[in-house]
Design a protein around this motif. Structure first.
Motif, PDB file in Angstrom:
ATOM      1  N   UNK A 150     -38.164   0.964 -33.134  1.00  0.00           N
ATOM      2  CA  UNK A 150     -36.713   1.099 -32.689  1.00  0.00           C
ATOM      3  C   UNK A 150     -36.789   1.378 -31.504  1.00  0.00           C
ATOM      4  N   UNK A 183     -18.728   7.682 -44.469  1.00  0.00           N
ATOM      5  CA  UNK A 183     -17.733   8.773 -44.091  1.00  0.00           C
ATOM      6  C   UNK A 183     -17.193   8.586 -42.405  1.00  0.00           C
ATOM      7  N   UNK A 221     -20.353  16.601 -28.184  1.00  0.00           N
ATOM      8  CA  UNK A 221     -20.479  15.362 -28.694  1.00  0.00           C
ATOM      9  C   UNK A 221     -19.324  14.920 -27.533  1.00  0.00           C
ATOM     10  N   UNK A 281     -16.484  20.332 -35.793  1.00  0.00           N
ATOM     11  CA  UNK A 281     -16.170  19.336 -35.245  1.00  0.00           C
ATOM     12  C   UNK A 281     -16.352  18.233 -34.136  1.00  0.00           C
ATOM     13  N   UNK A 295     -20.169  19.602 -32.460  1.00  0.00           N
ATOM     14  CA  UNK A 295     -20.989  19.178 -31.848  1.00  0.00           C
ATOM     15  C   UNK A 295     -22.194  18.528 -32.735  1.00  0.00           C
ATOM     16  N   UNK A 296     -23.386  18.381 -31.992  1.00  0.00           N
ATOM     17  CA  UNK A 296     -24.418  17.366 -32.884  1.00  0.00           C
ATOM     18  C   UNK A 296     -24.974  17.575 -33.584  1.00  0.00           C
ATOM     19  N   UNK A 328     -21.870  16.930 -35.918  1.00  0.00           N
ATOM     20  CA  UNK A 328     -22.187  15.563 -36.538  1.00  0.00           C
ATOM     21  C   UNK A 328     -23.138  15.234 -37.575  1.00  0.00           C
ATOM     22  N   UNK A 329     -24.064  15.834 -37.155  1.00  0.00           N
ATOM     23  CA  UNK A 329     -25.436  15.291 -38.548  1.00  0.00           C
ATOM     24  C   UNK A 329     -24.861  15.515 -39.500  1.00  0.00           C
ATOM     25  N   UNK A 335     -22.379  15.956 -41.392  1.00  0.00           N
ATOM     26  CA  UNK A 335     -21.232  14.353 -42.009  1.00  0.00           C
ATOM     27  C   UNK A 335     -21.923  13.811 -42.208  1.00  0.00           C
ATOM     28  N   UNK A 336     -23.217  13.435 -41.019  1.00  0.00           N
ATOM     29  CA  UNK A 336     -23.823  12.082 -41.781  1.00  0.00           C
ATOM     30  C   UNK A 336     -25.220  12.140 -42.647  1.00  0.00           C
ATOM     31  N   UNK A 365     -24.785  13.820 -44.912  1.00  0.00           N
ATOM     32  CA  UNK A 365     -23.997  14.129 -46.500  1.00  0.00           C
ATOM     33  C   UNK A 365     -23.455  12.901 -46.670  1.00  0.00           C
ATOM     34  N   UNK A 366     -22.771  12.337 -45.672  1.00  0.00           N
ATOM     35  CA  UNK A 366     -22.769  10.652 -46.025  1.00  0.00           C
ATOM     36  C   UNK A 366     -23.422   9.475 -46.267  1.00  0.00           C
ATOM     37  N   UNK A 367     -24.413   9.944 -46.098  1.00  0.00           N
ATOM     38  CA  UNK A 367     -25.711   8.712 -46.717  1.00  0.00           C
ATOM     39  C   UNK A 367     -27.455   9.250 -45.605  1.00  0.00           C
ATOM     40  N   UNK A 389     -29.349   8.237 -41.910  1.00  0.00           N
ATOM     41  CA  UNK A 389     -29.347   9.706 -41.756  1.00  0.00           C
ATOM     42  C   UNK A 389     -30.530   9.276 -40.847  1.00  0.00           C
ATOM     43  N   UNK A 405     -31.563   6.556 -38.723  1.00  0.00           N
ATOM     44  CA  UNK A 405     -31.609   6.821 -37.441  1.00  0.00           C
ATOM     45  C   UNK A 405     -31.995   7.937 -36.699  1.00  0.00           C
ATOM     46  N   UNK A 433     -32.704  11.358 -37.222  1.00  0.00           N
ATOM     47  CA  UNK A 433     -31.768  12.841 -37.750  1.00  0.00           C
ATOM     48  C   UNK A 433     -32.649  13.309 -37.890  1.00  0.00           C
ATOM     49  N   UNK A 474     -20.217  14.702 -47.759  1.00  0.00           N
ATOM     50  CA  UNK A 474     -19.881  13.539 -46.175  1.00  0.00           C
ATOM     51  C   UNK A 474     -18.335  14.510 -45.632  1.00  0.00           C
TER      52      UNK A 474
END
Ligand code: ADP
Ligand code: MG
Lengths: 253, 357
Positions: free
Chosen positions: A84, A100, A124, B222, B224-225, B228-229, B231-232, B234-236, B240, B243, B245, B302
């Motif tokens: 990438x 999500x 962010x 809510x 910071x990186x 966010x990470x 959530x990411x 926990x989501x998938x 993550x 990507x 992370x 997530x």
């Protein structure tokens, strides 16, 4: 191969790629060139070695033999992340999105821009993410009503669009798609075809793996046919029919 | 897009809305009910007591929020809190009598944090690097922290003999007395013992600490990186990773964060009850997970917010307080909290099922 291509430098050149799994040679001495703005379909029966070939190009597998050149320079990749970094973006069948999270976050996932609040708190930069997402979606002529909705609430075609937007935003030099329309209904398939054409119009070459003849003939300039790990055909899409392709895939011709 | 899928989407949005606001409505309904039906519920004194009593639960639940959003669970947090409380108490007792109060508190917090971080680090490494399921890894740590806490304290709470510490844990920012007037940080000077009954305090210290921590936890999650990470992941998790992370590193940090909140909760326990007990957080497991889940977090990972967890903790605490005020047998509280958790999980599942369709 057309005259035009002969004078241009390929974006990607692979020569003599080999990949073995134990005693099985999944990809056996395959070479290919991909030119700017070209859409190349990779066709072949199940187990022909299409995915394995793609995974060598996208940094998932290290080839057991052969070389890969990107814009003339030989490259080796230790991971998909390195690929990438070099501009080879792969859109996997399962899309690899976080359902999500919203579209803007998914486009920037792992590379989020930040700004400082009161000089100390690094947060962010959602505003920047939204503005940039809008730009790239506009460039691709994609309309997604509310970018702040979780991906989960979007249709299959919209998700595919987000995955493509992510690849394009990060200046992909080559986009690889593995069965992009497999899970989509007909109207959504058409949307994906349009997206591929948009990429092409922006001079980004696309390799698209597909079983679906409609996909192949709708978008491909050139078709590479694989059978049992070998490349058995490399033809202009305009010069063949469905039947020709099937014969090549099963080895009847 | 056909009519069917449009309907599915709007039903889904509807379910999403319900799952987001039901806890607020439930809390509001409870407050109204207890205010009307319970004598002395809706008073400044009682409402502040509710907030002060929920501080420890809320602080641990903040760590649990991050963990659950990342798709895990921390069963050990309550016992890590107890272990940290014992260690903090023991060390604070050994300090010379002349040590200034802020040094006492910082030393207690420091050693409690170090002990908790070791536990959090082990949890994180087991889960992120060795792929042990969070349930199992933290269940192991549950036992280990429990054993260490009891061994270090000899099975008894460690009393803390530091003058003024209890005042810190139970004090208020502002005091008011009908005859002596307002004063800051300490009751008005020269009040007789008998007069103290009419004294009211406003803004308990522990509530201020809780609110400050809530603010930080909320901003980090809510904005910071790192948030966010969380959530990411926990989501998938797979996405993550693809990507770029650093998933393993983030997970270790998340479990260490949970341990950090546990150690802070241990210190709050120290100053509030002037002792350190290994089983200080024994009852916390059910309540922290309940607060997080009632607050809209998904046990599938997530989803979730710090504000939601605060609402969840408020529901649990208001319920406990209200039942006491209504003179209902306090054991009913467990049943009530249990029922509310089940409702929360059912709503979460309905939402998850819908998302799959
Ligand atoms: N990780 C792997 N380990 C062992 N064998 C594999 C692996 N991946 C693919 N193969 C084998 O290599 C051959 C080519 O597979 P693949 O590249 O997935 O084909 P296609 O994508 O064309 O269906 C198949 O026989 C498959 O079973
Ligand atoms: Mg395949």
């Amino acid at each position: 191969m057309s005259e035009q291509n002969a004078t241009r430098e390929p974006v990607l050149r692979a020569t003599g790629l080999i990949k073995r799994f134990g005693g099985l040679t999944a990809v056996n001495d395959v070479s290919l060139d991909i030119y700017p703005g070209e859409v190349v379909a990779l066709a072949g029966d199940n187990g022909a070695g299409k995915s394995t070939l793609i995974k060598m190009i996208s940094g998932v597998y290290r080839p057991d033999g052969g070389h890969i050149y990107l814009e003339g320079r030989e490259i080796t990749m230790a991971s998909p992340l390195e690929a990438r970094g070099l501009g080879i973006e792969t859109i996997y069948q399962d899309l690899a999105l976080c359902e999500n999270l919203d579209a803007t976050v998914n486009i920037f996932l792992g590379r989020e821009p930040t700004k400082r609040l009161l000089g100390i708190f690094k947060q962010v930069d959602r505003g920047h993410m939204l503005a940039e997402s809008n730009k790239v979606l506009e460039r691709l002529d994609i309309k997604i009503p509310n970018l702040r909705r979780p991906i989960r609430q979007m249709s299959g075609g919209q998700r595919q669009a987000v995955a493509i937007a992510r690849a394009v935003y990060w200046n992909a030099r080559l986009v690889i798609m593995d069965e992009p329309t497999a899970a989509l209904g007909v109207p959504e398939q058409r949307k994906v075809h349009e997206l591929v054409k948009t990429l092409k119009a922006q001079n980004v070459p696309v390799i698209i793996i597909s079983h679906n003849m409609q996909d192949i003939f709708a978008v491909a300039d050139r078709i590479i046919v694989m059978r049992r790990g070998q490349k058995v055909g490399d033809v202009r899409a305009a010069e063949v029919t469905d039947d020709d392709l099937v014969s090549m895939m099963v080895g009847a011709a | 897009m056909g009519v069917d899928s449009h309907q599915t989407h709007s039903r889904h949005a509807w379910l999403d809305t319900i799952s987001r606001i039901w806890a607020w409505l439930f809390l509001l309904a409870m407050v109204i009910f207890f205010s009307l039906a319970g004598e002395g519920f809706f008073t400044a004194f009682n409402l502040q007591a509710i907030l002060a009593n929920m501080a420890i639960l809320t602080i641990i639940a903040m760590g649990q929020t991050y963990v659950i959003i990342s798709g895990g669970i921390d069963l050990s947090a309550g016992w890590v809190m107890g272990m940290a409380a014992v260690i903090s108490a023991t060390v604070m007792n050994r300090l010379p009598e002349t040590t200034p109060m802020w040094m006492v508190v910082l030393s207690g917090l420091g050693v409690g944090l170090v002990a908790a971080w070791i536990a959090g680090l082990v949890n994180g490494i087991l889960i992120a690097r060795l792929n042990v399921p969070p349930f199992i890894a933290t269940l192991g740590m549950f036992g280990i922290a429990r054993g260490i806490g009891f061994l270090l304290s000899g099975g008894m709470p460690v009393p803390i003999y530091i003058k003024g510490l209890g005042f810190l844990g139970n004090g208020f920012l502002i005091y008011y007395h009908p005859s002596a007037g307002w004063s800051l940080l300490a009751p008005p000077a020269g009040l007789a013992q008998a007069d103290l009954r009419n004294l009211t305090g406003y803004f308990p210290f522990v509530v201020i600490v809780m609110l400050a921590l809530l603010l930080v936890a909320h901003l980090v999650l809510s904005r910071t990186k790192f948030g966010l990470h969380t959530y990411a992941i926990g989501g998938n998790k797979e996405a993550a990773m693809r990507a770029g992370i650093p998933v393993a590193r983030r997970l270790v940090s998340i479990y260490m964060l949970s341990a950090t909140f546990a150690a802070i909760a241990g210190l709050v326990y120290n100053v509030r009850f002037t002792n350190g007990a290994a089983n200080a957080g024994e009852a916390m497991l059910l309540d922290t997970v309940a607060a997080v889940v009632i607050g809209g977090a998904s046990l599938f990972g997530g989803a979730g917010t710090v504000i939601g967890t605060l609402i969840g903790a408020l529901i649990i605490s208001v319920l406990a307080n209200g039942l006491v005020i209504m003179r209902v047998n306090p054991f009913w509280q467990f049943i009530a909290v249990g029922i509310v958790i089940i409702i929360a999980v059912l709503i979460d599942q309905a939402r998850a099922q819908f998302a799959q369709e």
